[in-house]
Design a protein around this motif. Structure first.
Motif, PDB file in Angstrom:
ATOM      1  N   SER A  31      37.599  56.904  45.765  1.00  0.00           N
ATOM      2  CA  SER A  31      37.164  56.876  44.353  1.00  0.00           C
ATOM      3  C   SER A  31      37.169  55.456  43.801  1.00  0.00           C
ATOM      4  O   SER A  31      37.685  55.196  42.710  1.00  0.00           O
ATOM      5  CB  SER A  31      38.051  57.780  43.492  1.00  0.00           C
ATOM      6  OG  SER A  31      38.005  59.094  43.948  1.00  0.00           O
ATOM      7  N   LEU A  32      36.602  54.539  44.562  1.00  0.00           N
ATOM      8  CA  LEU A  32      36.499  53.147  44.136  1.00  0.00           C
ATOM      9  C   LEU A  32      35.026  52.790  43.928  1.00  0.00           C
ATOM     10  O   LEU A  32      34.172  53.220  44.690  1.00  0.00           O
ATOM     11  CB  LEU A  32      37.082  52.211  45.200  1.00  0.00           C
ATOM     12  CG  LEU A  32      38.577  52.283  45.459  1.00  0.00           C
ATOM     13  CD1 LEU A  32      38.938  51.446  46.687  1.00  0.00           C
ATOM     14  CD2 LEU A  32      39.348  51.823  44.241  1.00  0.00           C
ATOM     15  N   LEU A  34      42.958  44.094  44.038  1.00  0.00           N
ATOM     16  CA  LEU A  34      41.766  44.194  43.191  1.00  0.00           C
ATOM     17  C   LEU A  34      41.791  43.219  42.007  1.00  0.00           C
ATOM     18  O   LEU A  34      40.773  42.580  41.720  1.00  0.00           O
ATOM     19  CB  LEU A  34      41.559  45.631  42.723  1.00  0.00           C
ATOM     20  CG  LEU A  34      40.288  45.909  41.924  1.00  0.00           C
ATOM     21  CD1 LEU A  34      39.049  45.549  42.732  1.00  0.00           C
ATOM     22  CD2 LEU A  34      40.246  47.364  41.485  1.00  0.00           C
ATOM     23  N   PRO A  35      42.925  43.046  41.319  1.00  0.00           N
ATOM     24  CA  PRO A  35      42.930  42.069  40.221  1.00  0.00           C
ATOM     25  C   PRO A  35      42.581  40.644  40.680  1.00  0.00           C
ATOM     26  O   PRO A  35      41.978  39.877  39.927  1.00  0.00           O
ATOM     27  CB  PRO A  35      44.368  42.132  39.684  1.00  0.00           C
ATOM     28  CG  PRO A  35      44.831  43.492  40.047  1.00  0.00           C
ATOM     29  CD  PRO A  35      44.180  43.806  41.363  1.00  0.00           C
ATOM     30  N   ARG A  36      42.932  40.296  41.905  1.00  0.00           N
ATOM     31  CA  ARG A  36      42.562  38.983  42.438  1.00  0.00           C
ATOM     32  C   ARG A  36      41.049  38.855  42.581  1.00  0.00           C
ATOM     33  O   ARG A  36      40.489  37.792  42.380  1.00  0.00           O
ATOM     34  CB  ARG A  36      43.217  38.730  43.799  1.00  0.00           C
ATOM     35  CG  ARG A  36      44.701  38.640  43.755  1.00  0.00           C
ATOM     36  CD  ARG A  36      45.103  37.378  43.091  1.00  0.00           C
ATOM     37  NE  ARG A  36      46.554  37.336  42.986  1.00  0.00           N
ATOM     38  CZ  ARG A  36      47.219  36.277  42.624  1.00  0.00           C
ATOM     39  NH1 ARG A  36      46.603  35.167  42.344  1.00  0.00           N
ATOM     40  NH2 ARG A  36      48.530  36.321  42.528  1.00  0.00           N
ATOM     41  N   LYS A  44      46.328  52.876  48.397  1.00  0.00           N
ATOM     42  CA  LYS A  44      45.277  52.684  47.397  1.00  0.00           C
ATOM     43  C   LYS A  44      45.871  52.112  46.113  1.00  0.00           C
ATOM     44  O   LYS A  44      45.319  51.190  45.510  1.00  0.00           O
ATOM     45  CB  LYS A  44      44.560  54.000  47.116  1.00  0.00           C
ATOM     46  CG  LYS A  44      43.503  53.877  46.030  1.00  0.00           C
ATOM     47  CD  LYS A  44      42.928  55.215  45.623  1.00  0.00           C
ATOM     48  CE  LYS A  44      42.059  55.067  44.390  1.00  0.00           C
ATOM     49  NZ  LYS A  44      41.622  56.350  43.862  1.00  0.00           N
ATOM     50  N   GLY A  45      46.990  52.654  45.682  1.00  0.00           N
ATOM     51  CA  GLY A  45      47.654  52.151  44.480  1.00  0.00           C
ATOM     52  C   GLY A  45      48.069  50.700  44.622  1.00  0.00           C
ATOM     53  O   GLY A  45      47.939  49.905  43.677  1.00  0.00           O
ATOM     54  N   ILE A  46      48.532  50.324  45.793  1.00  0.00           N
ATOM     55  CA  ILE A  46      48.918  48.934  46.052  1.00  0.00           C
ATOM     56  C   ILE A  46      47.686  48.035  46.017  1.00  0.00           C
ATOM     57  O   ILE A  46      47.713  46.942  45.448  1.00  0.00           O
ATOM     58  CB  ILE A  46      49.673  48.831  47.390  1.00  0.00           C
ATOM     59  CG1 ILE A  46      51.038  49.506  47.254  1.00  0.00           C
ATOM     60  CG2 ILE A  46      49.807  47.384  47.846  1.00  0.00           C
ATOM     61  CD1 ILE A  46      51.739  49.797  48.555  1.00  0.00           C
ATOM     62  N   TYR A  47      46.582  48.497  46.594  1.00  0.00           N
ATOM     63  CA  TYR A  47      45.334  47.732  46.552  1.00  0.00           C
ATOM     64  C   TYR A  47      44.888  47.517  45.106  1.00  0.00           C
ATOM     65  O   TYR A  47      44.565  46.397  44.704  1.00  0.00           O
ATOM     66  CB  TYR A  47      44.226  48.446  47.338  1.00  0.00           C
ATOM     67  CG  TYR A  47      42.871  47.850  47.087  1.00  0.00           C
ATOM     68  CD1 TYR A  47      42.524  46.620  47.632  1.00  0.00           C
ATOM     69  CD2 TYR A  47      41.949  48.487  46.278  1.00  0.00           C
ATOM     70  CE1 TYR A  47      41.293  46.049  47.376  1.00  0.00           C
ATOM     71  CE2 TYR A  47      40.716  47.929  46.018  1.00  0.00           C
ATOM     72  CZ  TYR A  47      40.392  46.704  46.566  1.00  0.00           C
ATOM     73  OH  TYR A  47      39.174  46.132  46.298  1.00  0.00           O
ATOM     74  N   ALA A  99      30.382  44.840  42.714  1.00  0.00           N
ATOM     75  CA  ALA A  99      29.211  44.389  41.964  1.00  0.00           C
ATOM     76  C   ALA A  99      29.063  45.180  40.667  1.00  0.00           C
ATOM     77  O   ALA A  99      28.709  44.626  39.621  1.00  0.00           O
ATOM     78  CB  ALA A  99      27.956  44.502  42.823  1.00  0.00           C
ATOM     79  N   ALA A 100      29.353  46.466  40.721  1.00  0.00           N
ATOM     80  CA  ALA A 100      29.261  47.298  39.519  1.00  0.00           C
ATOM     81  C   ALA A 100      30.318  46.882  38.496  1.00  0.00           C
ATOM     82  O   ALA A 100      30.042  46.816  37.294  1.00  0.00           O
ATOM     83  CB  ALA A 100      29.424  48.769  39.886  1.00  0.00           C
ATOM     84  N   ILE A 101      31.505  46.591  38.961  1.00  0.00           N
ATOM     85  CA  ILE A 101      32.577  46.153  38.060  1.00  0.00           C
ATOM     86  C   ILE A 101      32.215  44.796  37.456  1.00  0.00           C
ATOM     87  O   ILE A 101      32.412  44.568  36.263  1.00  0.00           O
ATOM     88  CB  ILE A 101      33.925  46.072  38.798  1.00  0.00           C
ATOM     89  CG1 ILE A 101      34.323  47.432  39.348  1.00  0.00           C
ATOM     90  CG2 ILE A 101      35.015  45.549  37.864  1.00  0.00           C
ATOM     91  CD1 ILE A 101      35.543  47.405  40.243  1.00  0.00           C
TER      92      ILE A 101
END
Length: 163
Positions: A124-125, A75-77, A67-70, A129-131
């Motif tokens: 816990s993601l 996720l930033p991409r 999860k931390g790696i994701y 769309a919300a982001i």
């Protein structure tokens, strides 16, 4: 940073009917800004990184580390420049981004994956769309907080962000 003026153009993207003055330092693009080209590249870039996640999973990396790696590398991409283009994405484009996160959840959880909503709860993601909806608001609040950047907003923008 040195700007190559032969390869760089200025694209203004504003929803206001009033003209927003910018210093004419770069040639202007005659085509309207579009998030579709950038979005497609973001989906490709993030999807390529899913291989790294799958490889680490196959090597026995724990779920919390995956999860931390994701969150750190993929996720930033998916979120890159989202304050600028997220409002213009079609439903299909939003789904393509969401599908990358769904695939990441499947990799991270492995056999414990049942469905996307359950996976988001376990990890816990939030949905992307919300982001994306929140990104332009966060950008505007940041501009309001910094006196040096406030000039980028319209002249009648409030002095302080509302909570």
């Amino acid at each position: 940073m040195t700007i190559n003026h032969t390869k760089t153009v200025e694209m203004q993207d504003c929803t206001s009917s009033a003209a927003v003055p910018f210093p004419p330092t770069l040639p202007r693009s005659s085509s309207p800004p579009s998030g579709s080209v950038g979005q497609a590249a973001q989906v490709r870039s993030a999807a390529y990184r899913l291989y790294m996640l799958a490889r680490l999973k196959s090597l026995g990396t724990p779920t919390d580390e995956l999860k931390g790696i994701y969150i750190t590398f993929i996720l930033p991409r998916l979120m890159y420049t989202s304050p600028v283009w997220s409002f213009s994405l079609t439903y299909t484009q939003q789904q393509q981004l969401e599908d990358v996160q769904k695939r990441a959840c499947k990799i991270i959880l492995g056999p414990d994956y049942t469905n996307y909503d359950h996976a988001l709860t376990i990890l816990s993601l939030p949905r992307l769309a919300a982001i994306h909806r929140e990104a332009p608001v966060k950008l505007a609040r940041g501009l309001l907080r910094h006196p040096r950047l406030r000039h980028l907003l319209l002249p009648n923008a409030p002095n302080q962000p509302t909570p």
